[in-house]
Design a protein around this motif. Sequence first.
Motif, PDB file in Angstrom:
ATOM      1  N   UNK A  79       0.862  -1.182   0.000  1.00  0.00           N
ATOM      2  CA  UNK A  79       0.000   0.000   0.000  1.00  0.00           C
ATOM      3  C   UNK A  79       0.900   1.234   0.000  1.00  0.00           C
ATOM      4  N   UNK A  80       0.530   2.238  -0.772  1.00  0.00           N
ATOM      5  CA  UNK A  80       1.290   3.483  -0.813  1.00  0.00           C
ATOM      6  C   UNK A  80       0.766   4.419   0.268  1.00  0.00           C
ATOM      7  N   UNK A  81       1.705   4.988   1.052  1.00  0.00           N
ATOM      8  CA  UNK A  81       1.323   5.927   2.090  1.00  0.00           C
ATOM      9  C   UNK A  81       2.451   6.935   2.288  1.00  0.00           C
ATOM     10  N   UNK A  82       2.209   7.953   3.073  1.00  0.00           N
ATOM     11  CA  UNK A  82       3.208   8.991   3.324  1.00  0.00           C
ATOM     12  C   UNK A  82       4.325   8.434   4.190  1.00  0.00           C
ATOM     13  N   UNK A  83       5.558   8.856   3.908  1.00  0.00           N
ATOM     14  CA  UNK A  83       6.723   8.365   4.631  1.00  0.00           C
ATOM     15  C   UNK A  83       6.569   8.513   6.141  1.00  0.00           C
ATOM     16  N   UNK A  84       6.004   9.628   6.598  1.00  0.00           N
ATOM     17  CA  UNK A  84       5.883   9.847   8.043  1.00  0.00           C
ATOM     18  C   UNK A  84       4.850   8.931   8.701  1.00  0.00           C
ATOM     19  N   UNK A  85       4.083   8.191   7.933  1.00  0.00           N
ATOM     20  CA  UNK A  85       3.114   7.223   8.462  1.00  0.00           C
ATOM     21  C   UNK A  85       3.619   5.783   8.327  1.00  0.00           C
ATOM     22  N   UNK A  86       4.747   5.595   7.622  1.00  0.00           N
ATOM     23  CA  UNK A  86       5.223   4.250   7.291  1.00  0.00           C
ATOM     24  C   UNK A  86       5.575   3.421   8.519  1.00  0.00           C
ATOM     25  N   UNK A  87       6.348   3.954   9.439  1.00  0.00           N
ATOM     26  CA  UNK A  87       6.796   3.169  10.582  1.00  0.00           C
ATOM     27  C   UNK A  87       5.616   2.638  11.398  1.00  0.00           C
ATOM     28  N   UNK A  88       4.684   3.510  11.693  1.00  0.00           N
ATOM     29  CA  UNK A  88       3.511   3.092  12.465  1.00  0.00           C
ATOM     30  C   UNK A  88       2.708   2.037  11.704  1.00  0.00           C
ATOM     31  N   UNK A  89       2.522   2.248  10.394  1.00  0.00           N
ATOM     32  CA  UNK A  89       1.776   1.297   9.577  1.00  0.00           C
ATOM     33  C   UNK A  89       2.480  -0.060   9.538  1.00  0.00           C
ATOM     34  N   UNK A  90       3.811  -0.060   9.333  1.00  0.00           N
ATOM     35  CA  UNK A  90       4.527  -1.336   9.226  1.00  0.00           C
ATOM     36  C   UNK A  90       4.576  -2.092  10.552  1.00  0.00           C
ATOM     37  N   UNK A  91       4.557  -1.384  11.664  1.00  0.00           N
ATOM     38  CA  UNK A  91       4.470  -2.071  12.957  1.00  0.00           C
ATOM     39  C   UNK A  91       3.173  -2.871  13.043  1.00  0.00           C
ATOM     40  N   UNK A  92       2.092  -2.243  12.629  1.00  0.00           N
ATOM     41  CA  UNK A  92       0.784  -2.909  12.631  1.00  0.00           C
ATOM     42  C   UNK A  92       0.720  -3.988  11.561  1.00  0.00           C
ATOM     43  N   UNK A  93       1.102  -3.611  10.338  1.00  0.00           N
ATOM     44  CA  UNK A  93       0.967  -4.506   9.188  1.00  0.00           C
ATOM     45  C   UNK A  93       1.881  -5.722   9.325  1.00  0.00           C
TER      46      UNK A  93
END
Length: 119
Positions: A79-93
């Motif tokens: 999924x494409x998302x903003x860099x500043x949201x990546x870390x939080x998203x990847x922790x969940x994902x």
Amino acid sequence: KKDIPAVNFIIHEIHCRRNIEICPYCSDSIPKSEMKNHIESEHVQVTCKCRMKMENSLLKDHEASSCPLRPVLCQFCDIQLAFNKLQEHELYCGARTEPCGRCGRHVLLRELREHPRGC
């Protein structure tokens, strides 16, 4: 700012003084007739979508490599998302699980690459 043969130096120097200016921002040699356009296109201040101000000439590099809002892909779900949201998203994902095709155990997505070694 270039080497000139000594026999041409005086003529070259006269030409440069008459036709060339040094940009006060970047120190490039610019034809006098193009200086205004150079400053407006290269050195005008612009605002990125992240609200950071910079020279127009730096905007593309900023958007590609350092903007916190630049688009990036999640390594787990693409999924494409903003860099500043990546870390939080990847922790969940990355905490999601998938069954291993070999042993059938459910493995965290973030551990899936390393799992075959201990499978």
